[in-house]
Design a protein around this motif. Structure first.
Motif, PDB file in Angstrom:
ATOM      1  N   UNK A  65       0.798  -1.228   0.000  1.00  0.00           N
ATOM      2  CA  UNK A  65       0.000   0.000   0.000  1.00  0.00           C
ATOM      3  C   UNK A  65       0.830   1.277   0.000  1.00  0.00           C
ATOM      4  N   UNK A  66       2.083   1.185   0.468  1.00  0.00           N
ATOM      5  CA  UNK A  66       2.961   2.352   0.472  1.00  0.00           C
ATOM      6  C   UNK A  66       3.543   2.625  -0.910  1.00  0.00           C
ATOM      7  N   UNK A  67       3.377   1.678  -1.828  1.00  0.00           N
ATOM      8  CA  UNK A  67       3.900   1.851  -3.167  1.00  0.00           C
ATOM      9  C   UNK A  67       5.416   1.859  -3.222  1.00  0.00           C
ATOM     10  N   UNK A  68       6.043   1.171  -2.261  1.00  0.00           N
ATOM     11  CA  UNK A  68       7.512   1.177  -2.180  1.00  0.00           C
ATOM     12  C   UNK A  68       8.068  -0.186  -2.577  1.00  0.00           C
ATOM     13  N   UNK A  69       9.307  -0.160  -3.002  1.00  0.00           N
ATOM     14  CA  UNK A  69       9.994  -1.400  -3.343  1.00  0.00           C
ATOM     15  C   UNK A  69      11.308  -1.472  -2.551  1.00  0.00           C
ATOM     16  N   UNK A  70      11.816  -2.710  -2.418  1.00  0.00           N
ATOM     17  CA  UNK A  70      11.369  -3.960  -3.024  1.00  0.00           C
ATOM     18  C   UNK A  70      10.173  -4.568  -2.300  1.00  0.00           C
ATOM     19  N   UNK A  71       9.517  -5.443  -3.030  1.00  0.00           N
ATOM     20  CA  UNK A  71       8.379  -6.172  -2.488  1.00  0.00           C
ATOM     21  C   UNK A  71       8.515  -7.604  -2.999  1.00  0.00           C
ATOM     22  N   UNK A  72       8.506  -8.561  -2.100  1.00  0.00           N
ATOM     23  CA  UNK A  72       8.667  -9.965  -2.473  1.00  0.00           C
ATOM     24  C   UNK A  72       7.314 -10.658  -2.359  1.00  0.00           C
ATOM     25  N   UNK A  73       6.879 -11.261  -3.464  1.00  0.00           N
ATOM     26  CA  UNK A  73       5.589 -11.957  -3.478  1.00  0.00           C
ATOM     27  C   UNK A  73       5.832 -13.442  -3.249  1.00  0.00           C
ATOM     28  N   UNK A  74       5.278 -13.942  -2.172  1.00  0.00           N
ATOM     29  CA  UNK A  74       5.437 -15.339  -1.774  1.00  0.00           C
ATOM     30  C   UNK A  74       4.058 -15.976  -1.713  1.00  0.00           C
ATOM     31  N   UNK A  75       3.764 -16.846  -2.683  1.00  0.00           N
ATOM     32  CA  UNK A  75       2.460 -17.508  -2.741  1.00  0.00           C
ATOM     33  C   UNK A  75       1.319 -16.503  -2.616  1.00  0.00           C
ATOM     34  N   UNK A  76       1.442 -15.406  -3.333  1.00  0.00           N
ATOM     35  CA  UNK A  76       0.391 -14.395  -3.350  1.00  0.00           C
ATOM     36  C   UNK A  76       0.424 -13.408  -2.202  1.00  0.00           C
ATOM     37  N   UNK A  77       1.326 -13.608  -1.258  1.00  0.00           N
ATOM     38  CA  UNK A  77       1.444 -12.690  -0.131  1.00  0.00           C
ATOM     39  C   UNK A  77       2.662 -11.794  -0.319  1.00  0.00           C
ATOM     40  N   UNK A  78       2.500 -10.535   0.020  1.00  0.00           N
ATOM     41  CA  UNK A  78       3.566  -9.560  -0.172  1.00  0.00           C
ATOM     42  C   UNK A  78       4.373  -9.379   1.109  1.00  0.00           C
ATOM     43  N   UNK A  79       5.684  -9.424   0.970  1.00  0.00           N
ATOM     44  CA  UNK A  79       6.592  -9.154   2.084  1.00  0.00           C
ATOM     45  C   UNK A  79       7.377  -7.887   1.755  1.00  0.00           C
TER      46      UNK A  79
END
Length: 218
Positions: A65-79
């Motif tokens: 929601x913060x629109x920041x990276x990096x973002x890791x998608x693990x089985x559809x969940x964002x870390x």
């Protein structure tokens, strides 16, 4: 690590569901995640997809929601953010490689990593001042404030540098911060003013191939 151990940590089979890293090749925080993945032998299971933080239509804003990276998608969940991603990757690799498992050493590593990230944060804010504002809108007070953070951070780290032969979370964060200072140059001649840190970076790069492997394309 066994398949069952991977599954217990939520790590999918790379052949069936590779993880997705949302970032860019120029992001210092994305570089942290890419170095960690290489060091831990997990890079082949991670697919990279570019992100554009300025694009309101980029689904990065739904993933984080913060629109920041990096973002890791693990089985559809964002870390997110990079510190969480490094903790996750370290856990998947068995733990204790990027972060000491316990004791004061763990918290010293975390503190050093936070200080290095703070230098990167301030450098980004200096860069953004020129990127998002016209010359007549830029604030010298704000720029001086951020540059003061960078310089104080470098002074503190110069007196307490991590071992350049050990690729832990603190060393990764510091190397990526220094790489960003080289690229964006938010402060003048940091290498000449902090020669011990410049020497540290050279030693780290010589000991850790992943640093040069993750350089932004020119």
């Amino acid at each position: 690590m066994s398949v069952s151990a991977h599954q217990s940590l939520g790590w999918p089979d790379a052949a069936d569901a590779p993880l997705e890293l949302r970032s860019t090749k120029t992001s210092p925080y994305g570089r942290k995640a890419r170095i960690a993945a290489l060091v831990l032998g997990l890079a082949d299971g991670i697919a990279e997809r570019p992100a554009d933080t300025r694009d309101p239509g980029d689904d990065l804003r739904q993933q984080n929601p913060l629109g920041k990276m990096p973002c890791l998608i693990v089985e559809g969940q964002a870390l997110y953010d990079s510190r969480v991603i490094l903790e996750y990757l370290d856990a998947v690799a068995g733990g204790g490689r990027l972060f000491p498992r316990d004791g004061l050493a763990r918290f010293r590593c975390l503190t050093r990593a936070c200080l290095a990230d703070g230098i990167t944060d301030a450098a980004l804010l200096v860069a953004y001042e020129g990127r998002f504002r016209r010359a007549d809108q830029m604030s010298d007070i704000w720029l001086t404030h951020q540059r003061g953070k960078i310089e104080r951070g470098l002074s503190a780290l110069a007196a307490d540098l991590p071992d350049p032969r050990v690729t832990d979370a603190a060393a990764i964060a510091l190397a990526c911060a220094l790489g960003y200072l080289d690229w964006r140059q938010p402060v003048q001649d940091w290498r000449g003013r902090y020669p011990t840190i410049a020497a540290w970076l050279a030693a780290f790069a010589a000991a850790e191939p992943a640093f040069d492997m993750t350089k932004a394309p020119t």
